[in-house]
Design a protein around this motif. Structure first.
Motif, PDB file in Angstrom:
ATOM      1  N   ASP A  77       0.786  -1.106   0.027  1.00  0.00           N
ATOM      2  CA  ASP A  77      -0.106   0.206  -0.143  1.00  0.00           C
ATOM      3  C   ASP A  77       0.882   1.169  -0.191  1.00  0.00           C
ATOM      4  O   ASP A  77       0.821   2.121   0.907  1.00  0.00           O
ATOM      5  CB  ASP A  77      -1.100  -0.205   1.249  1.00  0.00           C
ATOM      6  CG  ASP A  77      -2.112   0.967   0.806  1.00  0.00           C
ATOM      7  OD1 ASP A  77      -2.305   1.458  -0.117  1.00  0.00           O
ATOM      8  OD2 ASP A  77      -2.491   1.545   2.088  1.00  0.00           O
ATOM      9  N   PRO A  78       1.691   1.333  -1.023  1.00  0.00           N
ATOM     10  CA  PRO A  78       2.629   2.587  -0.955  1.00  0.00           C
ATOM     11  C   PRO A  78       1.719   3.976  -1.252  1.00  0.00           C
ATOM     12  O   PRO A  78       0.774   3.975  -2.033  1.00  0.00           O
ATOM     13  CB  PRO A  78       3.457   2.242  -2.010  1.00  0.00           C
ATOM     14  CG  PRO A  78       2.780   1.540  -3.179  1.00  0.00           C
ATOM     15  CD  PRO A  78       1.981   0.636  -2.247  1.00  0.00           C
ATOM     16  N   ASP A  79       2.217   5.065  -0.835  1.00  0.00           N
ATOM     17  CA  ASP A  79       1.737   6.510  -1.045  1.00  0.00           C
ATOM     18  C   ASP A  79       1.866   6.757  -2.578  1.00  0.00           C
ATOM     19  O   ASP A  79       1.409   7.547  -3.415  1.00  0.00           O
ATOM     20  CB  ASP A  79       2.329   7.191  -0.156  1.00  0.00           C
ATOM     21  CG  ASP A  79       1.906   6.991   1.475  1.00  0.00           C
ATOM     22  OD1 ASP A  79       0.825   6.497   1.383  1.00  0.00           O
ATOM     23  OD2 ASP A  79       2.660   7.183   2.096  1.00  0.00           O
ATOM     24  N   LEU A  80       3.213   6.457  -2.872  1.00  0.00           N
ATOM     25  CA  LEU A  80       3.727   6.813  -4.264  1.00  0.00           C
ATOM     26  C   LEU A  80       4.459   5.642  -5.066  1.00  0.00           C
ATOM     27  O   LEU A  80       5.135   4.984  -4.277  1.00  0.00           O
ATOM     28  CB  LEU A  80       4.494   8.168  -4.191  1.00  0.00           C
ATOM     29  CG  LEU A  80       5.270   8.663  -5.357  1.00  0.00           C
ATOM     30  CD1 LEU A  80       4.311   8.884  -6.409  1.00  0.00           C
ATOM     31  CD2 LEU A  80       6.405   9.707  -5.142  1.00  0.00           C
ATOM     32  N   VAL A  81       4.174   5.451  -6.276  1.00  0.00           N
ATOM     33  CA  VAL A  81       4.987   4.233  -6.982  1.00  0.00           C
ATOM     34  C   VAL A  81       5.692   5.084  -7.911  1.00  0.00           C
ATOM     35  O   VAL A  81       5.170   5.825  -8.891  1.00  0.00           O
ATOM     36  CB  VAL A  81       4.114   3.363  -7.554  1.00  0.00           C
ATOM     37  CG1 VAL A  81       4.993   2.234  -8.444  1.00  0.00           C
ATOM     38  CG2 VAL A  81       3.284   2.704  -6.531  1.00  0.00           C
ATOM     39  N   LEU A  82       7.210   4.932  -8.158  1.00  0.00           N
ATOM     40  CA  LEU A  82       7.791   5.472  -9.191  1.00  0.00           C
ATOM     41  C   LEU A  82       8.360   4.376 -10.315  1.00  0.00           C
ATOM     42  O   LEU A  82       8.511   3.294 -10.079  1.00  0.00           O
ATOM     43  CB  LEU A  82       9.230   6.024  -8.762  1.00  0.00           C
ATOM     44  CG  LEU A  82       9.256   7.209  -7.759  1.00  0.00           C
ATOM     45  CD1 LEU A  82      10.559   7.598  -7.349  1.00  0.00           C
ATOM     46  CD2 LEU A  82       8.345   8.268  -8.289  1.00  0.00           C
ATOM     47  N   VAL A  83       8.029   4.662 -11.635  1.00  0.00           N
ATOM     48  CA  VAL A  83       8.020   3.868 -12.695  1.00  0.00           C
ATOM     49  C   VAL A  83       8.987   4.718 -13.671  1.00  0.00           C
ATOM     50  O   VAL A  83       8.618   5.611 -13.994  1.00  0.00           O
ATOM     51  CB  VAL A  83       6.762   3.371 -12.955  1.00  0.00           C
ATOM     52  CG1 VAL A  83       5.834   4.393 -13.568  1.00  0.00           C
ATOM     53  CG2 VAL A  83       6.801   2.227 -14.119  1.00  0.00           C
ATOM     54  N   GLY A  84       9.678   3.675 -14.472  1.00  0.00           N
ATOM     55  CA  GLY A  84      10.676   4.270 -15.595  1.00  0.00           C
ATOM     56  C   GLY A  84       9.634   4.348 -16.653  1.00  0.00           C
ATOM     57  O   GLY A  84       8.568   3.933 -16.802  1.00  0.00           O
ATOM     58  N   GLN A  85      10.739   5.050 -17.788  1.00  0.00           N
ATOM     59  CA  GLN A  85       9.731   5.228 -19.195  1.00  0.00           C
ATOM     60  C   GLN A  85       9.461   3.834 -19.837  1.00  0.00           C
ATOM     61  O   GLN A  85       8.654   3.577 -20.531  1.00  0.00           O
ATOM     62  CB  GLN A  85      10.643   5.865 -19.978  1.00  0.00           C
ATOM     63  CG  GLN A  85      10.420   6.710 -20.924  1.00  0.00           C
ATOM     64  CD  GLN A  85      10.944   7.412 -21.884  1.00  0.00           C
ATOM     65  OE1 GLN A  85      12.267   8.039 -21.162  1.00  0.00           O
ATOM     66  NE2 GLN A  85      10.762   7.974 -22.793  1.00  0.00           N
ATOM     67  N   TYR A  86      10.361   2.950 -19.608  1.00  0.00           N
ATOM     68  CA  TYR A  86      10.209   1.234 -20.129  1.00  0.00           C
ATOM     69  C   TYR A  86      10.183   0.418 -18.818  1.00  0.00           C
ATOM     70  O   TYR A  86      10.790   0.626 -18.070  1.00  0.00           O
ATOM     71  CB  TYR A  86      11.303   1.234 -21.177  1.00  0.00           C
ATOM     72  CG  TYR A  86      11.598   2.000 -22.268  1.00  0.00           C
ATOM     73  CD1 TYR A  86      10.475   2.385 -23.030  1.00  0.00           C
ATOM     74  CD2 TYR A  86      12.622   2.969 -22.007  1.00  0.00           C
ATOM     75  CE1 TYR A  86      10.846   3.345 -24.191  1.00  0.00           C
ATOM     76  CE2 TYR A  86      12.842   4.079 -22.923  1.00  0.00           C
ATOM     77  CZ  TYR A  86      11.891   4.188 -24.051  1.00  0.00           C
ATOM     78  OH  TYR A  86      12.200   5.120 -24.816  1.00  0.00           O
ATOM     79  N   GLY A  87       9.474  -0.474 -19.184  1.00  0.00           N
ATOM     80  CA  GLY A  87       9.553  -1.749 -18.053  1.00  0.00           C
ATOM     81  C   GLY A  87       8.489  -1.781 -17.157  1.00  0.00           C
ATOM     82  O   GLY A  87       8.233  -0.561 -16.737  1.00  0.00           O
ATOM     83  N   ALA A  88       8.005  -2.456 -16.702  1.00  0.00           N
ATOM     84  CA  ALA A  88       6.941  -2.690 -15.525  1.00  0.00           C
ATOM     85  C   ALA A  88       5.637  -1.924 -15.970  1.00  0.00           C
ATOM     86  O   ALA A  88       5.016  -1.208 -14.906  1.00  0.00           O
ATOM     87  CB  ALA A  88       7.701  -2.393 -14.157  1.00  0.00           C
ATOM     88  N   GLN A  89       5.473  -1.718 -17.284  1.00  0.00           N
ATOM     89  CA  GLN A  89       4.436  -0.674 -17.714  1.00  0.00           C
ATOM     90  C   GLN A  89       3.040  -1.452 -17.243  1.00  0.00           C
ATOM     91  O   GLN A  89       2.221  -0.640 -16.967  1.00  0.00           O
ATOM     92  CB  GLN A  89       4.401  -0.465 -19.213  1.00  0.00           C
ATOM     93  CG  GLN A  89       5.625   0.538 -19.656  1.00  0.00           C
ATOM     94  CD  GLN A  89       5.444   1.929 -18.903  1.00  0.00           C
ATOM     95  OE1 GLN A  89       4.494   2.479 -18.705  1.00  0.00           O
ATOM     96  NE2 GLN A  89       6.471   2.305 -18.231  1.00  0.00           N
ATOM     97  N   ARG A  90       2.988  -2.837 -17.249  1.00  0.00           N
ATOM     98  CA  ARG A  90       1.753  -3.548 -17.297  1.00  0.00           C
ATOM     99  C   ARG A  90       1.495  -3.282 -15.498  1.00  0.00           C
ATOM    100  O   ARG A  90       0.292  -2.829 -15.184  1.00  0.00           O
ATOM    101  CB  ARG A  90       1.962  -5.058 -17.324  1.00  0.00           C
ATOM    102  CG  ARG A  90       0.663  -5.786 -17.860  1.00  0.00           C
ATOM    103  CD  ARG A  90       1.162  -6.905 -18.335  1.00  0.00           C
ATOM    104  NE  ARG A  90       1.649  -6.993 -19.596  1.00  0.00           N
ATOM    105  CZ  ARG A  90       0.949  -7.194 -20.711  1.00  0.00           C
ATOM    106  NH1 ARG A  90      -0.402  -7.545 -20.684  1.00  0.00           N
ATOM    107  NH2 ARG A  90       1.344  -7.400 -22.085  1.00  0.00           N
ATOM    108  N   ALA A  91       2.376  -3.392 -14.713  1.00  0.00           N
ATOM    109  CA  ALA A  91       2.317  -3.213 -13.295  1.00  0.00           C
ATOM    110  C   ALA A  91       1.927  -1.812 -13.103  1.00  0.00           C
ATOM    111  O   ALA A  91       1.005  -1.780 -12.083  1.00  0.00           O
ATOM    112  CB  ALA A  91       3.605  -3.727 -12.508  1.00  0.00           C
ATOM    113  N   ALA A  92       2.526  -0.853 -13.597  1.00  0.00           N
ATOM    114  CA  ALA A  92       2.178   0.589 -13.383  1.00  0.00           C
ATOM    115  C   ALA A  92       0.818   0.901 -13.873  1.00  0.00           C
ATOM    116  O   ALA A  92       0.094   1.242 -12.987  1.00  0.00           O
ATOM    117  CB  ALA A  92       2.910   1.542 -14.203  1.00  0.00           C
TER     118      ALA A  92
END
Lengths: 269, 335
Positions: A77-92
């Motif tokens: 239950d994070p308050d903020l999730v940081l994601v890059g430009q590529y990768g893990a896009q489905r999860a994001a």
């Protein structure tokens, strides 16, 4: 104005408390968090950051190592999730659908993009002294005119790869006052360079890439005895491996070190 | 006929010199060969450094490794009396490669391996011996050549899987990519240090095989005939296996497992030595050296994002000859 000030403070404090649990789905944002954010605010980083190759110091035990899956972060239950430009896009995407705050942090392949990346990070993390310092340092370096090219350099990376004019590494060399011989030869991106070409090009400085503490045949070229004279005459510079996977951390420092190196080479000549 | 064959062998030997010259002239940078030769070994000039420190050790290493593989193949085919035998068949190459991988990626740092230069080829040879030992044990006492081959195939497959596994979990960033090197071989970025590392072991292996040449000759009459001629006991097979493990193990330690040379070269030169397994050893060494040198010239001149793997090139060069030999065999000539 005076009335508005406590309101701003309140908003800032809300933002700060709201983002007390930050998760990252990207190796570079992992590193940025680990370096610039208090450990208790980090909820999760990727498993890659725990590998020997990327880990600089022991990781705090409470940090969960994710493998880029949405379900792992759900229970944190994070308050903020940081994601890059590529990768893990489905999860994001899945986390966004579920109402989590997910911030895209753009990748950086040039000094200008680095500033943008740091700005984007500052926008979501709020006030952060080391982050601001690094961004300002980069902006200051960008504002300075490039040093005149007084020496030549050639990058020799793993698998005999060199870096052309379109790469961040080239920009750093150029700004430090080196002529990148690969770019002068027409290379725009990555290109293969044989040891023969390195010897024939006779660069003043041989630039190697870090990350070779473990044996790999990919690093055989830089260990060839034919390059020994560069080591003997201290005409070698080693780029830190962070420059390849998270340049924001080290780009400014590398630029300063390269400039120092050029000056010391000029003094020797 | 014999004279013609000797002439052909002489021609092969003579061809080695122009091939060496071609190798010295091949490279991404054009150099003034005459001037570089005249400048000499210790010169700091770019052309001289490229010639003496980069091209010459690489070409000589190609000759040395090619000779070891060709000789190892001839010995293996002679001992097993199987036309498909090659050093890799009994796991010699994969045993050596596995030992080298374990040492380099897990054992000691490269610096230490360089300081204790003998460690790498010694362990690779040890790996080769272990592989052969496993095959020997698996096949059982007094095994026929075909059972040895079967055991060899099994051990070889197992060792190749272990190689992939070891590299998969190696701490190196390039581990998976490097499997390709160990399976297809490469001479890129090699210098005098690798050449001097392999040379004594390959020479020792050649000496052992020289001592076993008459055993191989006798064996061509069959095991019973060989025993009746005095070649009984385990001493002679162990001599051959020791020779193969030393020479091929050292070659694999510095250049990876280059396939096809050991398989095809003995077939190519067998007619020239009138099927004599003793002379075949030297003829195969000669032809193997030439084939690998020519393959390396092709590799060096091939322009691409990555250097072409030499194992692929040896197959490209060797396979058409092999096709021709098979077609000739179908016409009634002896293979």
């Amino acid at each position: 104005m005076k009335k508005a000030f406590p309101l701003v403070l309140l908003l800032l404090s809300i933002q700060a408390t709201a983002q007390n649990r930050i998760a990252s789905l990207n190796l570079c944002t992992d590193q940025l968090l680990l370096n610039w954010i208090a450990p208790e605010r980090i909820a999760s980083i990727t498993w890659l950051s725990a590998t020997d190759q990327y880990r600089k110091a022991p990781l705090p035990e409470h940090i969960y190592l994710n493998r880029g899956r949405a379900e792992e972060l759900l229970r944190l239950d994070p308050d903020l999730v940081l994601v890059g430009q590529y990768g893990a896009q489905r999860a994001a995407g899945r986390l966004r659908q579920l109402g989590f705050e997910v911030a895209d942090i753009p990748d950086a392949y040039s000094l200008e993009q680095l500033s943008e990346q740091l700005q984007a990070l500052e926008n979501v993390l709020g006030e952060n002294a080391p982050l601001r310092k690094q961004r300002q340092l980069l902006q200051k370096l960008l504002a300075q005119p490039p040093a005149p090219e007084t020496a030549s350099a050639l990058i020799l990376s793993a698998n005999n790869i060199t870096y052309g004019s379109g790469m961040l590494e080239h920009q750093l060399l150029e700004r430090a006052g080196f002529e990148n011989l690969a770019a002068a030869d027409g290379a725009e991106q990555l290109r293969r360079v044989s040891l023969e070409e390195v010897i024939a090009a006779q660069p003043d400085l041989l630039v190697l890439y870090g990350g070779d503490k473990d044996f790999a045949l990919a690093h055989l070229a830089e260990r060839h005895p034919v390059l020994q004279r560069y080591f003997d005459s201290d005409r070698v510079f080693k780029l830190p491996s962070e420059l390849s996977f998270c340049p924001a951390l080290v780009a400014a420092e590398v630029l300063q070190q390269l400039t120092e190196k050029r000056k010391s080479l000029a003094a020797k000549q | 006929m014999q004279q013609n064959n000797n002439l052909a062998l002489g021609f092969l030997a003579a061809l080695l010199l122009p091939a060496l010259l071609a190798a010295l002239m091949s490279g991404p940078v054009s150099i003034d060969l005459g001037a570089a030769l005249a400048q000499g070994w210790h010169s700091e000039a770019g052309d001289a450094v490229i010639l003496w420190q980069l091209r010459l050790p690489r070409a000589l290493l190609a000759i040395l490794v090619g000779a070891a593989l060709g000789m190892g193949g001839a010995a293996m085919q002679g001992m097993l009396r199987n036309p498909l035998a090659e050093p890799a068949l009994l796991g010699v190459s994969s045993g050596a490669a596995l030992a080298a991988i374990l040492l380099l990626y897990y054992g000691v740092s490269w610096g230490l391996a360089r300081e204790n230069g003998w460690l790498l080829p010694l362990l690779a040879i040890g790996g080769a011996f272990c592989a052969v030992g496993c095959v020997w044990l698996l096949a059982g006492r007094g095994a026929s050549a075909s059972r040895l081959v079967l055991a060899g195939v099994a051990i070889n497959a197992f060792l190749s899987a272990l190689m992939a596994l070891a590299l998969n979990y190696a701490p190196s960033m390039f581990a998976m990519q490097e499997i390709v090197f160990w399976l297809l071989g490469s001479l890129a970025n090699r210098g005098w240090d690798q050449l001097l590392l392999a040379l004594p072991f390959i020479a020792a292996g050649a000496l052992l095989l020289f001592c076993a040449r008459n055993y191989l000759r006798a064996l061509s009459l069959g095991e019973a005939s060989a025993a009746s001629l005095g070649f009984r006991g385990r001493r002679y097979p162990l001599l051959v296996l020791g020779g193969i493990a030393a020479s091929v193990g050292a070659a694999v330690a510095v250049a990876g497992t280059i396939g096809f040379v050991g398989l095809v070269v003995p077939h190519l030169v067998r007619p020239l030595v009138r099927q004599d397994p003793g002379r075949l050893l030297w003829a195969s060494a000669l032809a193997g050296a030439l084939l690998l040198l020519l393959a390396d010239i092709l590799v060096v001149n091939f322009v691409g994002a990555q250097e072409l793997r030499i194992g692929a090139v040896t197959a490209f060069i060797g396979a058409p000859f092999f096709f021709w030999l098979i077609v000739s065999g179908r016409r009634g000539q002896a293979l």
